[in-house]
Design a protein around this motif. Sequence first.
Motif, PDB file in Angstrom:
ATOM      1  N   GLN A 131      60.663  52.485  26.121  1.00 13.45           N
ATOM      2  CA  GLN A 131      60.911  52.809  27.526  1.00 13.45           C
ATOM      3  C   GLN A 131      59.800  53.714  28.048  1.00 13.45           C
ATOM      4  O   GLN A 131      59.216  54.498  27.299  1.00 13.45           O
ATOM      5  CB  GLN A 131      62.251  53.527  27.671  1.00 13.45           C
ATOM      6  CG  GLN A 131      63.440  52.742  27.135  1.00 13.45           C
ATOM      7  CD  GLN A 131      64.716  53.556  27.144  1.00 13.45           C
ATOM      8  OE1 GLN A 131      65.036  54.212  28.122  1.00 13.45           O
ATOM      9  NE2 GLN A 131      65.444  53.531  26.039  1.00 13.45           N
ATOM     10  N   ASP A 132      59.537  53.601  29.343  1.00 15.91           N
ATOM     11  CA  ASP A 132      58.555  54.496  29.950  1.00 15.91           C
ATOM     12  C   ASP A 132      59.223  55.815  30.339  1.00 15.91           C
ATOM     13  O   ASP A 132      60.397  56.052  30.025  1.00 15.91           O
ATOM     14  CB  ASP A 132      57.885  53.831  31.161  1.00 15.91           C
ATOM     15  CG  ASP A 132      58.869  53.464  32.268  1.00 15.91           C
ATOM     16  OD1 ASP A 132      59.981  54.059  32.323  1.00 15.91           O
ATOM     17  OD2 ASP A 132      58.532  52.593  33.085  1.00 15.91           O
ATOM     18  N   LYS A 178      62.557  52.956  32.033  1.00 13.49           N
ATOM     19  CA  LYS A 178      62.497  51.516  32.243  1.00 13.49           C
ATOM     20  C   LYS A 178      61.934  50.840  30.997  1.00 13.49           C
ATOM     21  O   LYS A 178      60.885  51.232  30.482  1.00 13.49           O
ATOM     22  CB  LYS A 178      61.606  51.202  33.443  1.00 13.49           C
ATOM     23  CG  LYS A 178      61.570  49.719  33.803  1.00 13.49           C
ATOM     24  CD  LYS A 178      60.714  49.490  35.035  1.00 13.49           C
ATOM     25  CE  LYS A 178      60.670  48.004  35.395  1.00 13.49           C
ATOM     26  NZ  LYS A 178      59.835  47.762  36.600  1.00 13.49           N
ATOM     27  N   HIS A 233      59.973  48.320  28.532  1.00 13.71           N
ATOM     28  CA  HIS A 233      58.778  47.488  28.638  1.00 13.71           C
ATOM     29  C   HIS A 233      58.557  46.750  27.325  1.00 13.71           C
ATOM     30  O   HIS A 233      59.077  47.140  26.277  1.00 13.71           O
ATOM     31  CB  HIS A 233      57.546  48.314  29.023  1.00 13.71           C
ATOM     32  CG  HIS A 233      57.192  49.406  28.063  1.00 13.71           C
ATOM     33  ND1 HIS A 233      56.403  49.216  26.956  1.00 13.71           N
ATOM     34  CD2 HIS A 233      57.533  50.727  28.053  1.00 13.71           C
ATOM     35  CE1 HIS A 233      56.259  50.353  26.311  1.00 13.71           C
ATOM     36  NE2 HIS A 233      56.934  51.294  26.939  1.00 13.71           N
ATOM     37  N   HIS A 234      57.791  45.682  27.386  1.00 14.07           N
ATOM     38  CA  HIS A 234      57.619  44.801  26.234  1.00 14.07           C
ATOM     39  C   HIS A 234      56.956  45.542  25.074  1.00 14.07           C
ATOM     40  O   HIS A 234      55.921  46.185  25.253  1.00 14.07           O
ATOM     41  CB  HIS A 234      56.771  43.587  26.626  1.00 14.07           C
ATOM     42  CG  HIS A 234      56.941  42.418  25.700  1.00 14.07           C
ATOM     43  ND1 HIS A 234      56.490  42.422  24.392  1.00 14.07           N
ATOM     44  CD2 HIS A 234      57.520  41.196  25.890  1.00 14.07           C
ATOM     45  CE1 HIS A 234      56.778  41.268  23.827  1.00 14.07           C
ATOM     46  NE2 HIS A 234      57.397  40.503  24.715  1.00 14.07           N
TER      47      HIS A 234
END
Length: 378
Positions: A149-150, A154, A156-157
Amino acid sequence: MNKGALEGYRVMDICRAGPGQLATSVLADYGADVITIVEPGYAQRRQVGGSTAKGFGQVNRRNKRGLFLNMKAEGALDIFMKLVSRSDAIVESNRPGVAKRLGVDYDAVRKANSAIVYVSLSGYGQYGPYAGIPGHDVSYQGVAGMIPQDEQGKPHHPTYNNADMNAAWYGAFALFTGLLYKARTGKGQYIDVAFSDASISLPPGHLEDEMLCGAYPCHNIYECKDGKHLTLSTREPWFWERLLKVLGREDWLPHQRPQGALKEEMFAFFRKSFKSKPRHEWLKILKEADCQFGAVNLTAEDLRDDPHNKAREMVIETQNPATGDKMFIPGFALKLSETPAKMWRGPSLMGLDTEDVLKELGYDQGDISRFRQSEAIG
């Protein structure tokens, strides 16, 4: 053939995907007779989704023998079961239900060999709401709670196939566990390994300490004068003191976790300092001062030329079986004193040993010709 710690064990590998093949390659490297079984033409079809001529696919094919077998053709199932009767373990990585449809599931093969160790590797396992759903690494990481996660939370791949690798190592562990139990009791068993389960059991180790995430100069990556990079992993205070002595800034001793303007000042100083000398000089200086550091190897050539990797024999030169070109593959991670691993055979083309394996099973040239005619062996 390799006379390693696992000499005398035979493993049938009917996996189509890399993780299962990697699991069996661990046993092959340490002496087991691993026979990879694929249907004729599979390698060519697989090329559409990704090359099988490079990457860890080549590592997965060293120290193994290969058998072509078309399970849908007449005579193929008889060959398969005859090989089962002379084997210790089977690893398969199909979607649940496929092995049963082909007549090679656990219930079928244990009729030919009641002591067989049968390992099934699949994305979500053999039961549960997700069993049977097709997928690849990122989907299994998602179910296992491994997606990074950022700063805003969120997802992310991921940039690494953690789920695949976790399943491969658990697959190898499953084989060892089953074979140890068999050696003690004479009994085989069925082992269900899910990529998602393996990843929940082996989480990626999300780092909660911001120091370990590169927030401070003491634990970071720096470019040197020659464009090469090195790492600092300075965590303990006595190593921090040694590093500052090397850099001539012992006044920063109380500030291993600096904040604000001081943090930016220290980062700028560290970057400028390491840019002042080529990496090989810094590695010598830091080693002599007993600091915590490491070289950053970014390319295959870096790995090959690293003096530590050379000393540990962790990069092996071999030939690409498809092109004949020189290539480099990883060495052997376990250094056994009495039965060291060795590459008795480099990566080989699929199905290369079909006739030899059939002759070991007692088939003559006439039988082999008939199998070719029925397309059982291609």
